[in-house]
Design a protein around this motif. Sequence first.
Motif, PDB file in Angstrom:
ATOM      1  N   SER A  93       0.836  -1.319  -0.241  1.00 11.73           N
ATOM      2  CA  SER A  93      -0.344   0.453  -0.218  1.00 11.73           C
ATOM      3  C   SER A  93       0.927   1.071  -0.540  1.00 11.73           C
ATOM      4  O   SER A  93       2.035   1.023   0.193  1.00 11.73           O
ATOM      5  CB  SER A  93      -0.759   0.120   1.419  1.00 11.73           C
ATOM      6  N   SER A  94       0.163   2.367  -0.242  1.00  8.29           N
ATOM      7  CA  SER A  94       1.393   3.505  -0.162  1.00  8.29           C
ATOM      8  C   SER A  94       1.204   4.393   1.509  1.00  8.29           C
ATOM      9  O   SER A  94       1.379   5.489   1.519  1.00  8.29           O
ATOM     10  CB  SER A  94       0.948   4.806  -0.911  1.00  8.29           C
ATOM     11  N   ASN A  95      -0.008   3.427   2.014  1.00 11.81           N
ATOM     12  CA  ASN A  95      -0.378   3.765   2.939  1.00 11.81           C
ATOM     13  C   ASN A  95       0.793   3.659   4.113  1.00 11.81           C
ATOM     14  O   ASN A  95       1.106   1.953   4.236  1.00 11.81           O
ATOM     15  CB  ASN A  95      -1.652   3.368   4.079  1.00 11.81           C
ATOM     16  N   PRO A  96       1.339   3.614   4.985  1.00 18.36           N
ATOM     17  CA  PRO A  96       2.375   3.618   5.674  1.00 18.36           C
ATOM     18  C   PRO A  96       1.663   2.186   6.903  1.00 18.36           C
ATOM     19  O   PRO A  96       0.682   1.901   7.132  1.00 18.36           O
ATOM     20  CB  PRO A  96       2.679   3.731   7.340  1.00 18.36           C
ATOM     21  N   ILE A  97       2.192   1.577   6.710  1.00 17.91           N
ATOM     22  CA  ILE A  97       2.357  -0.078   7.749  1.00 17.91           C
ATOM     23  C   ILE A  97       2.889   0.418   9.352  1.00 17.91           C
ATOM     24  O   ILE A  97       3.750   1.296   9.615  1.00 17.91           O
ATOM     25  CB  ILE A  97       2.993  -1.128   7.371  1.00 17.91           C
ATOM     26  N   LEU A  98       2.286  -0.513  10.253  1.00 23.32           N
ATOM     27  CA  LEU A  98       2.702  -0.026  11.730  1.00 23.32           C
ATOM     28  C   LEU A  98       2.374  -1.133  12.292  1.00 23.32           C
ATOM     29  O   LEU A  98       2.338  -2.567  12.362  1.00 23.32           O
ATOM     30  CB  LEU A  98       1.126   0.688  11.759  1.00 23.32           C
ATOM     31  N   PHE A  99       3.768  -0.604  13.424  1.00 20.66           N
ATOM     32  CA  PHE A  99       4.561  -1.828  14.235  1.00 20.66           C
ATOM     33  C   PHE A  99       5.096  -0.759  15.031  1.00 20.66           C
ATOM     34  O   PHE A  99       5.349   0.016  15.119  1.00 20.66           O
ATOM     35  CB  PHE A  99       6.073  -2.892  13.375  1.00 20.66           C
ATOM     36  N   ARG A 111       6.085   4.031  13.732  1.00 17.53           N
ATOM     37  CA  ARG A 111       6.567   3.154  14.715  1.00 17.53           C
ATOM     38  C   ARG A 111       5.481   3.595  16.112  1.00 17.53           C
ATOM     39  O   ARG A 111       6.146   4.446  16.551  1.00 17.53           O
ATOM     40  CB  ARG A 111       7.496   2.957  14.560  1.00 17.53           C
ATOM     41  N   PRO A 112       4.338   3.487  16.069  1.00 21.30           N
ATOM     42  CA  PRO A 112       3.482   4.213  17.089  1.00 21.30           C
ATOM     43  C   PRO A 112       4.197   3.673  18.759  1.00 21.30           C
ATOM     44  O   PRO A 112       4.878   1.751  18.688  1.00 21.30           O
ATOM     45  CB  PRO A 112       2.544   3.265  17.493  1.00 21.30           C
ATOM     46  N   MET A 113       4.804   4.333  19.930  1.00 21.19           N
ATOM     47  CA  MET A 113       5.282   3.903  21.098  1.00 21.19           C
ATOM     48  C   MET A 113       4.584   3.038  21.874  1.00 21.19           C
ATOM     49  O   MET A 113       3.267   3.388  21.872  1.00 21.19           O
ATOM     50  CB  MET A 113       6.197   5.806  21.406  1.00 21.19           C
ATOM     51  N   LEU A 114       5.270   2.228  22.585  1.00 20.24           N
ATOM     52  CA  LEU A 114       4.495   1.784  23.027  1.00 20.24           C
ATOM     53  C   LEU A 114       4.848   2.303  24.428  1.00 20.24           C
ATOM     54  O   LEU A 114       5.671   3.358  24.460  1.00 20.24           O
ATOM     55  CB  LEU A 114       5.911   0.302  24.299  1.00 20.24           C
ATOM     56  N   ASP A 115       4.054   2.021  25.797  1.00 14.21           N
ATOM     57  CA  ASP A 115       3.162   3.390  26.778  1.00 14.21           C
ATOM     58  C   ASP A 115       5.036   2.510  27.687  1.00 14.21           C
ATOM     59  O   ASP A 115       5.550   1.511  27.649  1.00 14.21           O
ATOM     60  CB  ASP A 115       2.326   3.116  27.871  1.00 14.21           C
ATOM     61  N   GLU A 116       4.741   3.017  28.766  1.00 11.33           N
ATOM     62  CA  GLU A 116       5.933   3.469  29.569  1.00 11.33           C
ATOM     63  C   GLU A 116       5.997   2.343  30.181  1.00 11.33           C
ATOM     64  O   GLU A 116       7.498   1.794  30.536  1.00 11.33           O
ATOM     65  CB  GLU A 116       6.482   4.819  30.654  1.00 11.33           C
ATOM     66  N   HIS A 167       3.972  -1.826  27.161  1.00  8.21           N
ATOM     67  CA  HIS A 167       2.979  -2.742  26.412  1.00  8.21           C
ATOM     68  C   HIS A 167       2.891  -2.095  25.467  1.00  8.21           C
ATOM     69  O   HIS A 167       2.535  -0.822  25.068  1.00  8.21           O
ATOM     70  CB  HIS A 167       1.415  -2.105  27.748  1.00  8.21           C
ATOM     71  N   ILE A 168       2.309  -2.258  24.251  1.00  6.61           N
ATOM     72  CA  ILE A 168       1.022  -1.678  23.189  1.00  6.61           C
ATOM     73  C   ILE A 168       0.092  -1.410  23.703  1.00  6.61           C
ATOM     74  O   ILE A 168      -0.765  -1.943  23.693  1.00  6.61           O
ATOM     75  CB  ILE A 168       1.741  -3.154  22.123  1.00  6.61           C
ATOM     76  N   ARG A 169      -0.130  -0.158  23.252  1.00  5.89           N
ATOM     77  CA  ARG A 169      -1.662   0.330  23.513  1.00  5.89           C
ATOM     78  C   ARG A 169      -2.407   0.092  22.018  1.00  5.89           C
ATOM     79  O   ARG A 169      -1.916   0.478  20.268  1.00  5.89           O
ATOM     80  CB  ARG A 169      -0.656   2.147  23.171  1.00  5.89           C
ATOM     81  N   LYS A 170      -3.556  -0.655  21.919  1.00  9.00           N
ATOM     82  CA  LYS A 170      -4.124  -1.177  21.077  1.00  9.00           C
ATOM     83  C   LYS A 170      -5.284   0.379  20.092  1.00  9.00           C
ATOM     84  O   LYS A 170      -4.783   0.331  18.608  1.00  9.00           O
ATOM     85  CB  LYS A 170      -5.641  -1.638  21.107  1.00  9.00           C
ATOM     86  N   GLU A 171      -5.055   1.151  20.595  1.00  2.69           N
ATOM     87  CA  GLU A 171      -5.423   2.540  20.132  1.00  2.69           C
ATOM     88  C   GLU A 171      -4.636   3.107  18.895  1.00  2.69           C
ATOM     89  O   GLU A 171      -5.455   3.563  18.105  1.00  2.69           O
ATOM     90  CB  GLU A 171      -5.665   3.513  20.947  1.00  2.69           C
ATOM     91  N   ASP A 172      -3.624   2.502  18.944  1.00  2.46           N
ATOM     92  CA  ASP A 172      -2.299   3.439  18.095  1.00  2.46           C
ATOM     93  C   ASP A 172      -2.478   2.576  16.739  1.00  2.46           C
ATOM     94  O   ASP A 172      -2.521   3.152  15.489  1.00  2.46           O
ATOM     95  CB  ASP A 172      -0.717   2.868  18.657  1.00  2.46           C
ATOM     96  N   TYR A 173      -3.624   1.366  16.764  1.00  2.00           N
ATOM     97  CA  TYR A 173      -3.467   0.635  15.919  1.00  2.00           C
ATOM     98  C   TYR A 173      -4.856   0.217  14.970  1.00  2.00           C
ATOM     99  O   TYR A 173      -5.789   0.109  13.750  1.00  2.00           O
ATOM    100  CB  TYR A 173      -3.314  -0.481  15.904  1.00  2.00           C
TER     101      TYR A 173
END
Lengths: 356, 356
Positions: free
Chosen positions: A99-105, A126-131, A134-140
Motif C-alpha cells: 500500500s502507499s499507506n504506512p504499515i504500523l509496528f 512506529r507507534p510508541m509502546l507505553d511507559e 505495553h502495546i497500546r491497541k488504540e495506536d493501531y
Amino acid sequence: MKKWEDNIRKVVPYVPGEQPNEPEMIKLNTNENPYPPAPGVQRALETMDAGCLRLYPDPGAHDLTAELARYYGLSEDQVFVGVGSDDVLAMCFLTFFNSSNPILFPDITYSFYDVWADLFRIPYQRPMLDERFHIRKEDYFRENGGIIFPNPNAPTGVEMPLEEVEEIVRRNKDVVVIVDEAYIDFGAASALPLIKRYENLIVVQTFSKSRSMAGMRIGYAMGNPVLIKYLNDVKYSFNSYTMDQTALLLGQEAVKDEGYFRETLGRIIETREWTKEELRRLGFRFEDSKANFIFASHESCPAEELFGALRAAHIYVRYFMAPRINNHLRISIGTQQEMETLIRFLQKYLKKYEEK
Amino acid sequence: MKKWEDNIRKVVPYVPGEQPNEPEMIKLNTNENPYPPAPGVQRALETMDAGCLRLYPDPGAHDLTAELARYYGLSEDQVFVGVGSDDVLAMCFLTFFNSSNPILFPDITYSFYDVWADLFRIPYQRPMLDERFHIRKEDYFRENGGIIFPNPNAPTGVEMPLEEVEEIVRRNKDVVVIVDEAYIDFGAASALPLIKRYENLIVVQTFSKSRSMAGMRIGYAMGNPVLIKYLNDVKYSFNSYTMDQTALLLGQEAVKDEGYFRETLGRIIETREWTKEELRRLGFRFEDSKANFIFASHESCPAEELFGALRAAHIYVRYFMAPRINNHLRISIGTQQEMETLIRFLQKYLKKYEEK
C-alpha cells in the motif's frame, strides 16, 4: 568509488548477534532452547539416505506442511513454510504490504521489521509502546497499509491479551494483520483460532525456540487459503526450492513428538518463573514475560555494566544500545542449572556493587 | 475481490517442473546428477549430533566459505554462499541491478531471470540468441544497467568461449556482469580466473548439479571482496541465518572429496558423449552441449509428440512450450544404463514413426 558501485543497493550492514563459542560459556543471548530437539530428530539424521540428496527437494514441502496442518487441526492449504520465520516474515512483507499507506509496528519490537520495510521500500510508522512497554491497541486503529507485531513482543516478553489482538484484527479488515508468534508456546494465548473468523489475519511461528531447532531454519505462516496462496505465488516466483531435504524431514520429526515438546516447554517455564522470583529478590524490575527470556533492568546497577561483568564471567546475555531500552538486559532462559549459576553470579556481583 | 486483497503483490504463479516419483521411472527432466553425493556426506549425516541443532547456525557460514575458498584458491572474503544458486542469483539481482538502464540477458535462457527482474522492478532487455542458439556478444556492447547470462547457457547447453566472456566483461566495466556457471564443471571453461583482473565480475556456481546435492540447496558467488561485501550486507539485512547447520556441514564434505567429484564428472561426460553419438544416429539435431543435458530436436518427429511418448514410458525429459524452442527436448544425462534405455526406446519409437 568506482562507476559500477553507483548501481549497487546500499544497506546499513546488519551485525548479527554475538555467537560466542567457548566450552564453558553460558549462552543466554539469542533465546535458543537449552534442550536438544526431540529424540526422533537424531534418529532421522542417522537413518537418512544421503543418496536422495542428489534430487531436488519437494518444492511444495508437502510432508512438512501436512504434519503441521495435522498438528494444528488445519488443512494443508492454510500452512506456508519457509527458511526460518525471518524468511516467512520477509515473504509476508513482500506479499502483503504493497500500500502507499504506512504499515504500523511498535517502536520497540523485533529489529528486522524496519529493515525489511526499508529493503522493500514500504512506508511505515512506529507507534510508541507505553511507559510499561505495553502495546497500546488504540495506536493501531488509524488508517494504515498493514500491521505487524510480535506476541509476546520482543525484546520485552510482554503478552497482548487475545481480546486486544482480536480487536486490532477486527478494526483493520481492509489490510493484512500479521501476528508474529515466535515465542507463543512459552505460555501466551495464540491468535491461531482467530484465522477461522478473520480472513485478513496471518499467524507466524517458528521451530527455532520452542522446538529446539534454530539450527535448521524452519518457520511457518498460517492463515486462510487465499492469503497462503498469495504467499506461495510470491515465494515460488523468487526461489521455488528453499527448504532442503534435511529440514523437511527433521521438521516433521520434531512436530510428531508432542510429549517431548510439552515436557521441555514445562521445564523452561518452570525455570523462568523461578528466575523471575530470584531476579526480583535481587532488585531487578521487569514486566511479566511470557517468552523464553526476561527483559529486566536493575534498580541501581546500570545494565551496560552488568552486561560487561557477565560477559567477563562467560555468561552471555543481550544488551541493546538503543533509545528507551539501553538500561535493560534480555536474559534467555537456559537450563535450571545455568540460571542458578547466573543468579549466584549476580548475587555476588550486586553485593559488591551495593557495598561500593 | 476483498479490500485487503488490493494491497497484495500479484505475481504470475510459477509452476515448478514436474517432480514425478515412481519406482521404475527414469528422471531426465531437471538436470539432477545420477550419482549420490560423496561418501563423506553420508558419514557426516550419520555422525552429526542433533543436539547442536538447538543453536543458531553460523550466520557467516565460515567453515563452508573457507572450504570453498581453499578449493578455488581464493580468500574467504571472495566467496558468498546462499540457499541454492537461485537464492544467490536473486540476492545478486537485488544488490547489483539498481540502475534505470535495462539489464541485459538472452531471450532464451534460465527462466528465473525475468521473474526476479519483474519482482524487483528492474528494467530489462533480452537480446535474441542467433539461429544456432549462440549468444551474440555484440548485443552486450550497448549501454545497460548490468548483464547476466549462464555459461553454458540453459536450456541450450551451448558454451560461450572464455575470450568472448572476457570481452563482454571488459567492455562493461561500469556495470556488474554475472556469469551463472551452474553447469560449468561438465566441461566448459570457467570465468573464475578473470575475477582477479575484473572487479565488476561475479561468478555463480552451485552444488545442485556437479556435486549431486540439489536436495541440500547450496549455491555460491565468487568475486572481488568489495562485491562480496555488498552481497553480504544485503543478505544479512534480509535474513541473517539462511544456511542451516546440515547444509553447512554436508557442503564441506562434498567439497573435500576431489577424487569422487572428478570420477563422477568423468562418468557423466563420457555418457553424454556416447548419448550425443546415438542421438545423432537417430536423426536428432543439437548444438554441442557442455552441460549435463542435451537440447535436441528431431529431424522429423515433433518434440511434443516424443515428450508424450517418453512420458508414457515413464521416461521424463523436459519440454518447453515457448517460442523458438517448442520443437526441442532437454534431456538430462543420467547413468549410462538409463541413457541406454532411453536410446533403445527412441530407436523403437522412431522406427515405427518413420514407417507410418
